[in-house]
Design an enzyme around this catalytic site. Sequence first.
Site, PDB file in Angstrom:
ATOM      1  N   CYS A   8      -2.598  -2.782   7.640  1.00  0.00           N
ATOM      2  CA  CYS A   8      -2.514  -1.391   8.119  1.00  0.00           C
ATOM      3  C   CYS A   8      -2.913  -0.468   6.973  1.00  0.00           C
ATOM      4  O   CYS A   8      -3.404  -0.929   5.937  1.00  0.00           O
ATOM      5  CB  CYS A   8      -1.140  -1.076   8.685  1.00  0.00           C
ATOM      6  SG  CYS A   8       0.209  -1.150   7.481  1.00  0.00           S
ATOM      7  N   ASN A  11       0.623  -0.489   4.314  1.00  0.00           N
ATOM      8  CA  ASN A  11       1.381  -1.742   4.119  1.00  0.00           C
ATOM      9  C   ASN A  11       2.849  -1.485   3.779  1.00  0.00           C
ATOM     10  O   ASN A  11       3.454  -2.205   3.006  1.00  0.00           O
ATOM     11  CB  ASN A  11       0.696  -2.643   3.064  1.00  0.00           C
ATOM     12  CG  ASN A  11       1.250  -4.063   2.957  1.00  0.00           C
ATOM     13  OD1 ASN A  11       1.343  -4.629   1.878  1.00  0.00           O
ATOM     14  ND2 ASN A  11       1.620  -4.662   4.063  1.00  0.00           N
ATOM     15  N   CYS A  13       4.806   0.242   6.665  1.00  0.00           N
ATOM     16  CA  CYS A  13       5.448   0.402   7.982  1.00  0.00           C
ATOM     17  C   CYS A  13       5.062  -0.714   8.951  1.00  0.00           C
ATOM     18  O   CYS A  13       5.877  -1.585   9.259  1.00  0.00           O
ATOM     19  CB  CYS A  13       5.082   1.755   8.607  1.00  0.00           C
ATOM     20  SG  CYS A  13       5.639   3.195   7.672  1.00  0.00           S
ATOM     21  N   ARG A  14       3.815  -0.688   9.444  1.00  0.00           N
ATOM     22  CA  ARG A  14       3.432  -1.581  10.545  1.00  0.00           C
ATOM     23  C   ARG A  14       3.106  -3.006  10.131  1.00  0.00           C
ATOM     24  O   ARG A  14       3.596  -3.964  10.740  1.00  0.00           O
ATOM     25  CB  ARG A  14       2.229  -0.988  11.311  1.00  0.00           C
ATOM     26  CG  ARG A  14       2.552   0.282  12.052  1.00  0.00           C
ATOM     27  CD  ARG A  14       1.294   0.996  12.495  1.00  0.00           C
ATOM     28  NE  ARG A  14       0.514   1.434  11.338  1.00  0.00           N
ATOM     29  CZ  ARG A  14      -0.690   1.946  11.400  1.00  0.00           C
ATOM     30  NH1 ARG A  14      -1.302   2.083  12.565  1.00  0.00           N
ATOM     31  NH2 ARG A  14      -1.322   2.330  10.294  1.00  0.00           N
ATOM     32  N   SER A  15       2.245  -3.181   9.111  1.00  0.00           N
ATOM     33  CA  SER A  15       1.848  -4.562   8.786  1.00  0.00           C
ATOM     34  C   SER A  15       2.991  -5.386   8.187  1.00  0.00           C
ATOM     35  O   SER A  15       3.103  -6.579   8.517  1.00  0.00           O
ATOM     36  CB  SER A  15       0.574  -4.617   7.931  1.00  0.00           C
ATOM     37  OG  SER A  15       0.718  -3.947   6.706  1.00  0.00           O
ATOM     38  N   ASP A 122       1.246   4.675  14.424  1.00  0.00           N
ATOM     39  CA  ASP A 122       1.766   4.656  13.056  1.00  0.00           C
ATOM     40  C   ASP A 122       3.071   5.441  12.977  1.00  0.00           C
ATOM     41  O   ASP A 122       3.073   6.670  13.099  1.00  0.00           O
ATOM     42  CB  ASP A 122       0.717   5.267  12.119  1.00  0.00           C
ATOM     43  CG  ASP A 122       1.056   5.007  10.659  1.00  0.00           C
ATOM     44  OD1 ASP A 122       2.232   4.689  10.374  1.00  0.00           O
ATOM     45  OD2 ASP A 122       0.150   5.114   9.821  1.00  0.00           O
TER      46      ASP A 122
HETATM   47  P1  4NP Z   1       1.487   2.090   7.642  1.00  0.00           P
HETATM   48  O1  4NP Z   1       1.973   3.619   7.619  1.00  0.00           O
HETATM   49  O2  4NP Z   1      -0.026   2.125   7.547  1.00  0.00           O
HETATM   50  O3  4NP Z   1       1.953   1.577   8.975  1.00  0.00           O
HETATM   51  O4  4NP Z   1       2.140   1.401   6.473  1.00  0.00           O
HETATM   52  C1  4NP Z   1       1.627   4.527   6.593  1.00  0.00           C
HETATM   53  C2  4NP Z   1       2.269   4.466   5.365  1.00  0.00           C
HETATM   54  C3  4NP Z   1       1.948   5.369   4.376  1.00  0.00           C
HETATM   55  C4  4NP Z   1       1.014   6.361   4.630  1.00  0.00           C
HETATM   56  C5  4NP Z   1       0.391   6.422   5.860  1.00  0.00           C
HETATM   57  C6  4NP Z   1       0.690   5.498   6.848  1.00  0.00           C
HETATM   58  N1  4NP Z   1       0.722   7.319   3.618  1.00  0.00           N
HETATM   59  O5  4NP Z   1       0.025   8.307   3.937  1.00  0.00           O
HETATM   60  O6  4NP Z   1       1.114   7.140   2.464  1.00  0.00           O
END
Ligand code: 4NP
Length: 154
Positions: A8, A11, A13-15, A122
């Site tokens: 994702c 890395n 939240c989702r993955s 997300d």
């Molecule tokens: P993820 O979510 O891609 O599911 O881990 C996010 C985590 C951090 C950020 C964006 C999405 N960020 O902007 O730092």
Amino acid sequence: MVKVIFVCLGNICRSPMAEAVFRDMVEKEGLADKIQIDSAATSTWEQGNPVHKGTVDRLAKENISTKGMFSRTLEDKDLDYDYIVGMDESNIKNIKKFVAGRESGQIKMLLEYAGDKSSIADPWYTGDFDKTYQDVLRGTRALLEVIKGDLRNG
Ligand code: 4NP
């Protein structure tokens, strides 16, 4: 050995949620020695950071731990994974840009394995970790069926 990496944007939240849920499922099916599982980010934004509290808390309800998991960016050695599984269209675009035509495993969005063209939202933006969990569960269950087929066919 079948190798799976969930990818994702951050890395955190989702993955990592997909990695931990899928690992739990694979262990319960007694397939831990046949399937290697990891996760990574398309960005460097969260490099070294632990899993987001929203993911940790939602998985705790399922008795699934994310202890010892930290964000890392996708790297060349990951081209070796049989399944490179993104969460949304933007992840797929970024994974393909990274792969840049080199030999790699199958690149698809997680819910495609459940016959669904939609992205996994997300929760960094939506705040809805439960919806993300339900989608991750649906996708990983379907992916496991595909991989069990691979294992049966050698
Ligand atoms: P993820 O979510 O891609 O599911 O881990 C996010 C985590 C951090 C950020 C964006 C999405 N960020 O902007 O730092």
